[in-house]
Design a protein around this motif. Structure first.
Motif, PDB file in Angstrom:
ATOM      1  N   ASP A  83      26.429  16.285 -18.832  1.00 31.59           N
ATOM      2  CA  ASP A  83      26.245  17.691 -19.202  1.00 31.59           C
ATOM      3  C   ASP A  83      25.363  18.377 -18.159  1.00 31.59           C
ATOM      4  OD1 ASP A  83      26.217  20.108 -20.434  1.00 31.59           O
ATOM      5  OD2 ASP A  83      25.386  19.402 -22.339  1.00 31.59           O
ATOM      6  N   VAL A  84      25.889  18.461 -16.959  1.00 28.60           N
ATOM      7  CA  VAL A  84      25.126  19.023 -15.847  1.00 28.60           C
ATOM      8  C   VAL A  84      24.782  20.493 -16.120  1.00 28.60           C
ATOM      9  CG1 VAL A  84      25.223  19.500 -13.363  1.00 28.60           C
ATOM     10  CG2 VAL A  84      26.164  17.373 -14.258  1.00 28.60           C
ATOM     11  N   ASP A  85      25.651  21.161 -16.888  1.00 29.29           N
ATOM     12  CA  ASP A  85      25.426  22.587 -17.155  1.00 29.29           C
ATOM     13  C   ASP A  85      24.096  22.859 -17.854  1.00 29.29           C
ATOM     14  OD1 ASP A  85      27.699  23.328 -15.921  1.00 29.29           O
ATOM     15  OD2 ASP A  85      28.903  23.573 -17.761  1.00 29.29           O
ATOM     16  N   ARG A  86      23.745  21.978 -18.792  1.00 26.18           N
ATOM     17  CA  ARG A  86      22.482  22.262 -19.482  1.00 26.18           C
ATOM     18  C   ARG A  86      21.292  22.042 -18.555  1.00 26.18           C
ATOM     19  NH1 ARG A  86      21.175  17.640 -24.083  1.00 26.18           N
ATOM     20  NH2 ARG A  86      20.911  15.908 -22.645  1.00 26.18           N
ATOM     21  N   GLY A  87      21.466  21.152 -17.577  1.00 23.49           N
ATOM     22  CA  GLY A  87      20.421  20.957 -16.573  1.00 23.49           C
ATOM     23  C   GLY A  87      20.270  22.191 -15.696  1.00 23.49           C
ATOM     24  N   LYS A  88      21.411  22.734 -15.279  1.00 25.38           N
ATOM     25  CA  LYS A  88      21.354  23.939 -14.451  1.00 25.38           C
ATOM     26  C   LYS A  88      20.723  25.089 -15.231  1.00 25.38           C
ATOM     27  CE  LYS A  88      25.590  22.754 -11.899  1.00 25.38           C
ATOM     28  NZ  LYS A  88      27.023  23.073 -11.728  1.00 25.38           N
ATOM     29  N   ALA A  89      21.098  25.189 -16.501  1.00 31.40           N
ATOM     30  CA  ALA A  89      20.539  26.251 -17.338  1.00 31.40           C
ATOM     31  C   ALA A  89      19.024  26.100 -17.441  1.00 31.40           C
ATOM     32  CB  ALA A  89      21.180  26.227 -18.730  1.00 31.40           C
ATOM     33  N   ALA A  90      18.576  24.863 -17.590  1.00 29.62           N
ATOM     34  CA  ALA A  90      17.129  24.622 -17.716  1.00 29.62           C
ATOM     35  C   ALA A  90      16.410  25.058 -16.446  1.00 29.62           C
ATOM     36  CB  ALA A  90      16.862  23.149 -18.004  1.00 29.62           C
ATOM     37  N   VAL A  91      16.993  24.732 -15.292  1.00 27.83           N
ATOM     38  CA  VAL A  91      16.383  25.144 -14.025  1.00 27.83           C
ATOM     39  C   VAL A  91      16.273  26.668 -13.969  1.00 27.83           C
ATOM     40  CG1 VAL A  91      16.713  25.222 -11.505  1.00 27.83           C
ATOM     41  CG2 VAL A  91      17.170  23.087 -12.767  1.00 27.83           C
ATOM     42  N   ARG A  92      17.373  27.350 -14.291  1.00 21.81           N
ATOM     43  CA  ARG A  92      17.367  28.825 -14.206  1.00 21.81           C
ATOM     44  C   ARG A  92      16.392  29.455 -15.203  1.00 21.81           C
ATOM     45  NH1 ARG A  92      23.275  28.139 -13.076  1.00 21.81           N
ATOM     46  NH2 ARG A  92      23.596  28.086 -15.337  1.00 21.81           N
ATOM     47  N   VAL A  93      16.332  28.890 -16.405  1.00 18.08           N
ATOM     48  CA  VAL A  93      15.425  29.438 -17.421  1.00 18.08           C
ATOM     49  C   VAL A  93      13.973  29.298 -16.959  1.00 18.08           C
ATOM     50  CG1 VAL A  93      14.457  28.963 -19.718  1.00 18.08           C
ATOM     51  CG2 VAL A  93      16.931  29.237 -19.428  1.00 18.08           C
ATOM     52  N   LEU A  94      13.634  28.110 -16.461  1.00 19.11           N
ATOM     53  CA  LEU A  94      12.251  27.896 -16.031  1.00 19.11           C
ATOM     54  C   LEU A  94      11.913  28.820 -14.857  1.00 19.11           C
ATOM     55  CD1 LEU A  94      12.191  24.005 -16.375  1.00 19.11           C
ATOM     56  CD2 LEU A  94      10.884  25.638 -17.772  1.00 19.11           C
ATOM     57  N   GLU A  95      12.853  28.960 -13.930  1.00 11.65           N
ATOM     58  CA  GLU A  95      12.589  29.827 -12.777  1.00 11.65           C
ATOM     59  C   GLU A  95      12.446  31.283 -13.192  1.00 11.65           C
ATOM     60  OE1 GLU A  95      14.488  27.131  -9.165  1.00 11.65           O
ATOM     61  OE2 GLU A  95      15.700  28.760 -10.008  1.00 11.65           O
ATOM     62  N   ALA A  96      13.199  31.667 -14.213  1.00  9.56           N
ATOM     63  CA  ALA A  96      13.085  33.047 -14.696  1.00  9.56           C
ATOM     64  C   ALA A  96      11.683  33.320 -15.227  1.00  9.56           C
ATOM     65  CB  ALA A  96      14.126  33.305 -15.782  1.00  9.56           C
ATOM     66  N   LEU A  97      10.998  32.242 -15.602  1.00  9.05           N
ATOM     67  CA  LEU A  97       9.633  32.399 -16.121  1.00  9.05           C
ATOM     68  C   LEU A  97       8.598  32.112 -15.029  1.00  9.05           C
ATOM     69  CD1 LEU A  97      10.287  30.582 -19.533  1.00  9.05           C
ATOM     70  CD2 LEU A  97      10.233  33.056 -19.117  1.00  9.05           C
ATOM     71  N   ASP A  98       9.036  32.234 -13.771  1.00 10.45           N
ATOM     72  CA  ASP A  98       8.150  32.040 -12.622  1.00 10.45           C
ATOM     73  C   ASP A  98       7.586  30.632 -12.494  1.00 10.45           C
ATOM     74  OD1 ASP A  98       8.402  34.527 -11.461  1.00 10.45           O
ATOM     75  OD2 ASP A  98       6.945  35.404 -12.864  1.00 10.45           O
ATOM     76  N   VAL A  99       8.430  29.681 -12.777  1.00  9.70           N
ATOM     77  CA  VAL A  99       8.019  28.291 -12.657  1.00  9.70           C
ATOM     78  C   VAL A  99       8.723  27.686 -11.440  1.00  9.70           C
ATOM     79  CG1 VAL A  99       8.103  26.013 -13.752  1.00  9.70           C
ATOM     80  CG2 VAL A  99       7.705  28.068 -15.144  1.00  9.70           C
ATOM     81  N   HIS A 100       7.969  26.966 -10.653  1.00  5.89           N
ATOM     82  CA  HIS A 100       8.575  26.228  -9.540  1.00  5.89           C
ATOM     83  C   HIS A 100       9.133  24.920 -10.089  1.00  5.89           C
ATOM     84  CE1 HIS A 100       9.176  24.388  -5.606  1.00  5.89           C
ATOM     85  NE2 HIS A 100       8.505  23.335  -6.041  1.00  5.89           N
ATOM     86  N   VAL A 101      10.418  24.696  -9.826  1.00  7.36           N
ATOM     87  CA  VAL A 101      11.072  23.512 -10.399  1.00  7.36           C
ATOM     88  C   VAL A 101      11.505  22.547  -9.303  1.00  7.36           C
ATOM     89  CG1 VAL A 101      12.981  22.717 -11.863  1.00  7.36           C
ATOM     90  CG2 VAL A 101      11.967  24.969 -12.271  1.00  7.36           C
ATOM     91  N   THR A 102      11.286  21.254  -9.544  1.00  3.59           N
ATOM     92  CA  THR A 102      11.950  20.247  -8.718  1.00  3.59           C
ATOM     93  C   THR A 102      12.660  19.261  -9.642  1.00  3.59           C
ATOM     94  OG1 THR A 102       9.889  19.001  -8.663  1.00  3.59           O
ATOM     95  CG2 THR A 102      10.420  20.286  -6.704  1.00  3.59           C
ATOM     96  N   VAL A 103      13.709  18.692  -9.128  1.00  5.17           N
ATOM     97  CA  VAL A 103      14.436  17.677  -9.903  1.00  5.17           C
ATOM     98  C   VAL A 103      14.377  16.382  -9.111  1.00  5.17           C
ATOM     99  CG1 VAL A 103      16.597  17.103 -11.069  1.00  5.17           C
ATOM    100  CG2 VAL A 103      15.976  19.508 -10.726  1.00  5.17           C
ATOM    101  N   PRO A 104      13.401  15.550  -9.416  1.00  6.67           N
ATOM    102  CA  PRO A 104      13.163  14.370  -8.582  1.00  6.67           C
ATOM    103  C   PRO A 104      14.146  13.244  -8.884  1.00  6.67           C
ATOM    104  CG  PRO A 104      11.633  14.393 -10.402  1.00  6.67           C
ATOM    105  CD  PRO A 104      12.486  15.628 -10.554  1.00  6.67           C
ATOM    106  N   ASN A 105      14.095  12.260  -8.046  1.00  7.26           N
ATOM    107  CA  ASN A 105      14.937  11.085  -8.237  1.00  7.26           C
ATOM    108  C   ASN A 105      14.216  10.092  -9.161  1.00  7.26           C
ATOM    109  OD1 ASN A 105      16.728   9.040  -8.064  1.00  7.26           O
ATOM    110  ND2 ASN A 105      16.329   8.531  -5.903  1.00  7.26           N
ATOM    111  N   VAL A 106      14.490  10.245 -10.427  1.00 12.11           N
ATOM    112  CA  VAL A 106      13.871   9.348 -11.416  1.00 12.11           C
ATOM    113  C   VAL A 106      14.984   8.761 -12.269  1.00 12.11           C
ATOM    114  CG1 VAL A 106      12.100   9.106 -13.182  1.00 12.11           C
ATOM    115  CG2 VAL A 106      11.959  10.991 -11.552  1.00 12.11           C
ATOM    116  N   GLY A 107      14.877   7.487 -12.555  1.00 10.70           N
ATOM    117  CA  GLY A 107      15.961   6.811 -13.271  1.00 10.70           C
ATOM    118  C   GLY A 107      15.881   6.932 -14.780  1.00 10.70           C
TER     119      GLY A 107
END
Ligand code: SF4
Lengths: 739, 173
Positions: free
Chosen positions: A516-540
Motif C-alpha cells: 500500500d505505497v499510496d498510504r505512505g505517499k499520503a503520509a509524506v505529503r500530509v507531514l510536509e504540509a504541516l512543515d515537517v521535514h520527512v525522510t524515509v530511511p532504510n529500516v527493515g
C-alpha cells in the motif's frame, strides 16, 4: 493425517461450532464485554486497583512456599486439614479417601474450574459416588454430558430453548418447561433435594488467605453457600496459586473480579468462610432439632493442588499465568472467542486467551497445540485483565515453544532460504511463509506486476492452499513495482530540514513499502504540509510478522536491527512516525521483551502513530487548512493494537478538527489479524468475526460513509467484507490526493 | 445525625435502589410494626444482637430444618453495610443465620445505620480481625440470581428478594 487434511478438519470443526454454538456464545460474551466496559468506567480508581491487584499477586507468588506453610498452619489451627497434592491423581486419591471414610453416597459440588482440571467427578463416580453439580450452568452440562465453554459461565453455548429441550427430553415432567424462570425453579427444586441429602460438599476457592485460613468464593446463585454449610463435610479444592497473604488483600479483587468478568459491580455473594464454619449443618435426619441446639462436628479439608504450578512459578515466561484470577475478561474481549467460544478456543480444561498459559502449565503441549493459534495477538485482552497479564505474550512464547517442539525433519522445503537459522527448520511451512513476509514482499515487488498476476492464477492459488494453507477465497495483496522508499529517494524532501518545524523519519513498514505505497505517499505529503521535514530511511521489518507466528528469535534479531537503524535518528532528535499500528505496537509493547530497557524506552518515547503525530502538530499551532478536509462523512475502524495503546482517539480528533462527521466501530477486532484471515483453517472464523464489523458499517448510519481503517489487515478485511474500498485515514486528509 | 453519616445512608439507599432491593427505616420503637409490613408468613429468624431491638414473638427464633424449609421469610442481623455497593455483611453464627438468610424466598436484613461503611476497603479492613479470629461472613448484594438458563432470574438457590430494615440512630432527626 497430512497437513492439508489437518487444516480441512480444523476448518470443519470450527465451521460446526460457528453454526451450532456461535450465536449463543456471541450474544453472551459480547454482553459480558459491554458490561465490563460500563462497569469499569464507573470505577474511579480502576487503574490503581489493577496495579494493586497485580502487586498482591506478584508478591504472593514470589512468597508462595512461605505462604503455603503459613496457610497450612492456620487452617490446621482452625481445626481443618490441609493436603498438598502433587498432581490430579494425588488430589483425586485423597478426595476419594475422604468420600470413602464418610461413606458418602453423594457429593454435591459448586462450580470449580480446578475440580474440572482434576476430573474429580469421574474419579468419584468410579467409586460409585453420585456427584452432583449444583451451579445451574454446570448442572446443564452435567445433564447434557458436555464440557464448559467458558470459565465463568460454563453453559453460554446453549440457548434457553436448547436447555428447555434438554430438560423436557431428559426428565419426566408433567408440563414442558419453557421460560428461564421455569427452568431455574425446576433446577432449584431438584438440586435443593440433592444438596439436602448430600454427605460431602465440594467447592473451589477464588482466594485463600494465609493469615486467617479464609476461603473466598465469588458466586451469584447461592449454591456454593449451601454446598459449604448443609453437609457436615466440606472439601475445598484450589490451585496453590490462590493463596494471598491476608484478608486485607482481598479488597481489590472483590472490586475487580465481577466487573472484569461479567460486568457486574459485585456478584450476589462473596462468601468469606473460615472453615470449619460455626454455622450448623442442615440435617434431614433430625428435622426438628433446632439449629441453635446442634453440636456439629464439622470436617474441613483444603486440598491444594500443584499439578505443574511450581514449575510454572519457576518459568519466567509462564509465571504470570499464576496471577490469573480467572475472571474471563480475556475470553469475553476476544473477537475469536466471541465467535467460537471455549469449545474451540480452549484446551482440556481452560478456555480463552490465558488458557494457553494454564494448559501449557498443567496439561502440556498437546492440549495447547490445538487452540493456541486462535490468539491472533490483537491484544484487546491486555487492558481488560485485572492483574495486567500480558496474555498475548504468553501465547507467543508458547507458540514459539510449540514451533521448536515440532519434529525437525518434517519439511525440508523450498522455503528453507527464507528461514533464518535460529528458527527450527521443521517449522510449519505456513508459519514460515507468514513469518518471513518481508522476504516474500521484496521478491513480489521485484517481480511485480508479473508476480501478482501469477499469484492470482487458479493453479497457483490451489497450490498455495495445498502447500501452505493460504485460503483461495481470500484475495492476495498485490505488490507494487516501485516501493515507497524508491519513490521517496527519487522525489526527495519537499520541506528542507533547515526550514522545518520538526524532523520526522517515516518508518517504511513492509506493507506500506511494498503493497500500500499510496498510504505512505499520503503520509509524506500530509507531514510536509504541516512543515515537517520527512525522510524515509532504510529500516527493515519490525519483527511483527515472525512474532505472530511464534518465531521469537527472528523477531528479536529484527528488533535489534530496527533499533540500530533508528538510533541515530533518535540521537539527532528526529521523531519516528509509524503508519502501521501493529508495528507501532511492537515498538511500544513487545520490544520491551526484545530490547535492552533503555533502548526500548527511547524508541517507545520517540515514536508516534501518524495521526497521533498530526494531532500533535495541529495542537502545536500547525495550520489545519494545509490539510484536505474529507468530503464525506466517515466510518472509521481503528486497529485493535492501536486501541490497546489508547491511540485511536487522535485519528477521530483530527478528522473532526477537519469538520468530518465520524462514526466509529466498536468491535474488538476486524478478524483479519495479520495473516490469520489468510489461513485456510481460519478463513471462515475470520469472516464470522468480520461480520460484526460489516453489520456496523452496513447499518443505515454508516452505509454511505467513506470507510477508513488504520491497519493494513483491517483495510484488506473491509475490502473483502464491503462493497466499498477502505483507505487509511491519512489518505483522507492528504492535500495531494484524496479518497 | 451528622451530614456525613446522612450522606452515607443516602449512598447506601441509592445502591440498594439500583439493585431493586427495598428498604425501610425505622426507630427501634417501631421495629415490630415495620417488620410486620415487609414479611410474608411463615417467618423464621435468628436473634438480633442490637440493644433495644428484638424479634417479635411471631418470628420463630429457633428454627429447625423443618421450619426453615417451610418458611417464606428469614430475618437476620447484618453486622454492617457497604454504601458503595448496597451490600450487607452477614455473619455466620452457631444459631444458623447463614441458613436463615439463604433458604427462604425473602431475606430481611436488619442493619443499624451506625454500622454503614463507605466502601469495600473499609469493609474488608473491618472484617480482617474477625476472620482471623475464626469468623465467617457473607457479603450479600441483592438477591440470589442466575443467567444460566438464558436470561436473568432471581432466586436461583437463595432468596428471590431482599429487604433491608435500617435502624435509625438514637436522637436522629
Ligand atoms: S488472564 Fe486476566 S483477564 Fe484472563 S481470566 Fe485471568 S485474570 Fe481474567
Amino acid at each position: 493425517m497430512s497437513k492439508p487434511d489437518d487444516r480441512r478438519a480444523k476448518a470443519a470443526r470450527i465451521r460446526h461450532l460457528l453454526e451450532t454454538e456461535g450465536d449463543a456464545v456471541e450474544a453472551n460474551t459480547a454482553g459480558f464485554n459491554r458490561g465490563r466496559y460500563e462497569a469499569v468506567a464507573d470505577l474511579e480508581s480502576y487503574e490503581e486497583l489493577k496495579g494493586e491487584a497485580r502487586g498482591i499477586k506478584e508478591d504472593a507468588i514470589e512468597r508462595l512456599p512461605e505462604l503455603l506453610e503459613q496457610v497450612t498452619q492456620t487452617v490446621e489451627a482452625n481445626g481443618g486439614t490441609v493436603y498438598l497434592a502433587d498432581d490430579a491423581a494425588d488430589a483425586n486419591r485423597y478426595i476419594r479417601e475422604i468420600a470413602a471414610e464418610k461413606e458418602a453416597d453423594r457429593v454435591v459440588k459448586s462450580k470449580s474450574m480446578t475440580s474440572e482440571e482434576l476430573e474429580v467427578n469421574d474419579a468419584l463416580e468410579g467409586d460409585g459416588v453420585d456427584v452432583v453439580e449444583t451451579d445451574l450452568g454446570e448442572w446443564v452440562l452435567q445433564v447434557a454430558d458436555e464440557s464448559p465453554s467458558h470459565i465463568v459461565a460454563p453453559a453460554i453455548h446453549r440457548s434457553r430453548a436448547e436447555i428447555a429441550r434438554l430438560f423436557n427430553d431428559r426428565f419426566d415432567l408433567e408440563e414442558p418447561l419453557e421460560t428461564a424462570e421455569e427452568l431455574t425453579m425446576f433446577a432449584r427444586e431438584r438440586l435443593g433435594e440433592q444438596i439436602r441429602e448430600a454427605d460431602v460438599g465440594m467447592t473451589g476457592a477464588n482466594f485463600i488467605t494465609a493469615d486467617s485460613g479464609t476461603i473466598m468464593l465469588v458466586t451469584s446463585e447461592g449454591n456454593a453457600r449451601k454446598t459449604a454449610v448443609v453437609p457436615d463435610t466440606h472439601v475445598a479444592v484450589a490451585g496453590i496459586e490462590k493463596v494471598v497473604p491476608s484478608v486485607e488483600d482481598l479488597s481489590p479483587f472483590i472490586e475487580l473480579i465481577g466487573r472484569s468478568g461479567t460486568g457486574q459491580d459485585i456478584t450476589s455473594y462473596i462468601s468469606l468462610l473460615t472453615p470449619p464454619v460455626e454455622s450448623p449443618t442442615v440435617d434431614i435426619d433430625e428435622p426438628d432439632v433446632a439449629f441453635a441446639e446442634r453440636e456439629d462436628d464439622r470436617d474441613f479439608h483444603l486440598v491444594l493442588i500443584d499439578n505443574g504450578r511450581t514449575a510454572m512459578r519457576e518459568d519466567d515466561q509462564l509465571r504470570e499465568t499464576l496471577y490469573c484470577i480467572r475472571c474471563s475478561a480475556c475470553a469475553n474481549s476476544c473477537a475469536n472467542f466471541q465467535s467460537v467460544g471455549g469449545h474451540a478456543f480452549g484446551g482440556e480444561t481452560y478456555s480463552g486467551g490465558i488458557a494457553t498459559g494454564w494448559e501449557a502449565g498443567v496439561h502440556g503441549a498437546d492440549s495447547v497445540a490445538e487452540f493456541n493459534d486462535l490468539c491472533t495477538g490483537c491484544s484487546r485482552c491486555v487492558n481488560a485483565c485485572p492483574v495486567e497479564i500480558d496474555i498475548p505474550w504468553i501465547n507467543t512464547v508458547v507458540r514459539d515453544r510449540l514451533n521448536h517442539g515440532v519434529d525437525p525433519d518434517r519439511f525440508e522445503f523450498l522455503y528453507d532460504e527464507l528461514v533464518p537459522d535460529e528458527e527450527p527448520s521443521g517449522l510449519d511451512l505456513q508459519k514460515r511463509l507468514f513469518g518471513n513476509y518481508e522476504t516474500l514482499a521484496k521478491l513480489g515487488s521485484a517481480t511485480a506486476p508479473l508476480a501478482n498476476r501469477v499469484a492470482e492464477l487458479g493453479p497457483v492459488r490451489s497450490l498455495l492452499e495445498r502447500s501452505v494453507g493460504v485460503d483461495s477465497r481470500r484475495p492476495l495483496p498485490a505488490f507494487e513495482r516501485e516501493t515507497l522508499r524508491e519513490w521517496y529517494d527519487e522525489r526527495g524532501p519537499r520541506v528542507a530540514a533547515s526550514e522545518a518545524d520538526r524532523e520526522v523519519v517515516l518508518y517504511p513498514d513492509t506493507y506500506t513499502n511494498y503493497v500500500d505505497v499510496d498510504r505512505g505517499k499520503a503520509a509524506v505529503r500530509v507531514l510536509e504540509a504541516l512543515d515537517v521535514h520527512v525522510t524515509v530511511p532504510n529500516v527493515g521489518e519490525s519483527g511483527r510478522a515472525p512474532l505472530s507466528q511464534g518465531m521469537i528469535a527472528t523477531a528479536d534479531e529484527q528488533a535489534s536491527e530496527v533499533y540500530a537503524a533508528l538510533a541515530e535518528h533518535l540521537d539527532a532528535g528526529r521523531d519516528v512516525v509509524v503508519i502501521e499500528p501493529s508495528d507501532l505496537a511492537m515498538f511500544h509493547r513487545e520490544y520491551e521483551k526484545l530490547l535492552p530497557e533503555r533502548s526500548f524506552e527511547r524508541l517507545r518515547d520517540g515514536s508516534y502513530e501518524v495521526l497521533e503525530y498530526v494531532y500533535g502538530c495541529l495542537e502545536n499551532g500547525a495550520d489545519p487548512a494545509a490539510l484536505r478536509a474529507p468530503e464525506k462523512p466517515i466510518a472509521y475502524h481503528s486497529h485493535c493494537q492501536q486501541r490497546t495503546l489508547g491511540l485511536e482517539a487522535y485519528t477521530t480528533a483530527v478528522l473532526e478538527e477537519l469538520d468530518a462527521d465520524v462514526f466509529e466501530s466498536d468491535v474488538e477486532c476486524c478478524g483479519m489479524a495479520g495473516s490469520f484471515g489468510y489461513k485456510q483453517e481460519y478463513y471462515e472464523l475470520s469472516m464470522d468475526v468480520g461480520d460484526r464489523l460489516r453489520d456496523q458499517f452496513e447499518s443505515p448510519t454508516a452505509a454511505d460513509r467513506l470507510v477508513l481503517a488504520s491497519g493494513t489487515s483491517c483495510e484488506d478485511q473491509l475490502d473483502d467484507l464491503l462493497e466499498r474500498e477502505a483507505s487509511h485515514p491519512v489518505e483522507a486528509i492528504d492535500p495531494g490526493g484524496g479518497v | 445525625m451528622s451530614t456525613e453519616s446522612g450522606s452515607l445512608r443516602r449512598r447506601f439507599q441509592d445502591s440498594l435502589a439500583d439493585l431493586e432491593v427495598s428498604v425501610s427505616r425505622t426507630e427501634p420503637a417501631s421495629f415490630e410494626a415495620t417488620l410486620e409490613d415487609v414479611v410474608d408468613d411463615p417467618v423464621v429468624g435468628t436473634p438480633l444482637p442490637f440493644d433495644g431491638v428484638s424479634l417479635p414473638a411471631w418470628v420463630d427464633e429457633e428454627p429447625s430444618p423443618r421450619t426453615l424449609e417451610a418458611a417464606t421469610t428469614g430475618v437476620t442481623a447484618a453486622s454492617f453495610g457497604i454504601a458503595d455497593y448496597g451490600s450487607v455483611v452477614l455473619p455466620s453464627t452457631e444459631d444458623g443465620a447463614e441458613q436463615v438468610s439463604l433458604f427462604p424466598d425473602l431475606h430481611v436484613a436488619v442493619l443499624r445505620e451506625a454500622d454503614l461503611v463507605p466502601d469495600m476497603p473499609t469493609a474488608i479492613d473491618r472484617l480482617g480481625p474477625a476472620l482471623r479470629d475464626g469468623d465467617s461472613a457473607i457479603l450479600a448484594t441483592g438477591p440470589s440470581a442466575t443467567a444460566d438458563m438464558g436470561s436473568l432470574v432471581k432466586g436461583a438457590h437463595g432468596p428471590k428478594a431482599v429487604h433491608v430494615v435500617l435502624l435509625e440512630e438514637g436522637g436522629d432527626e
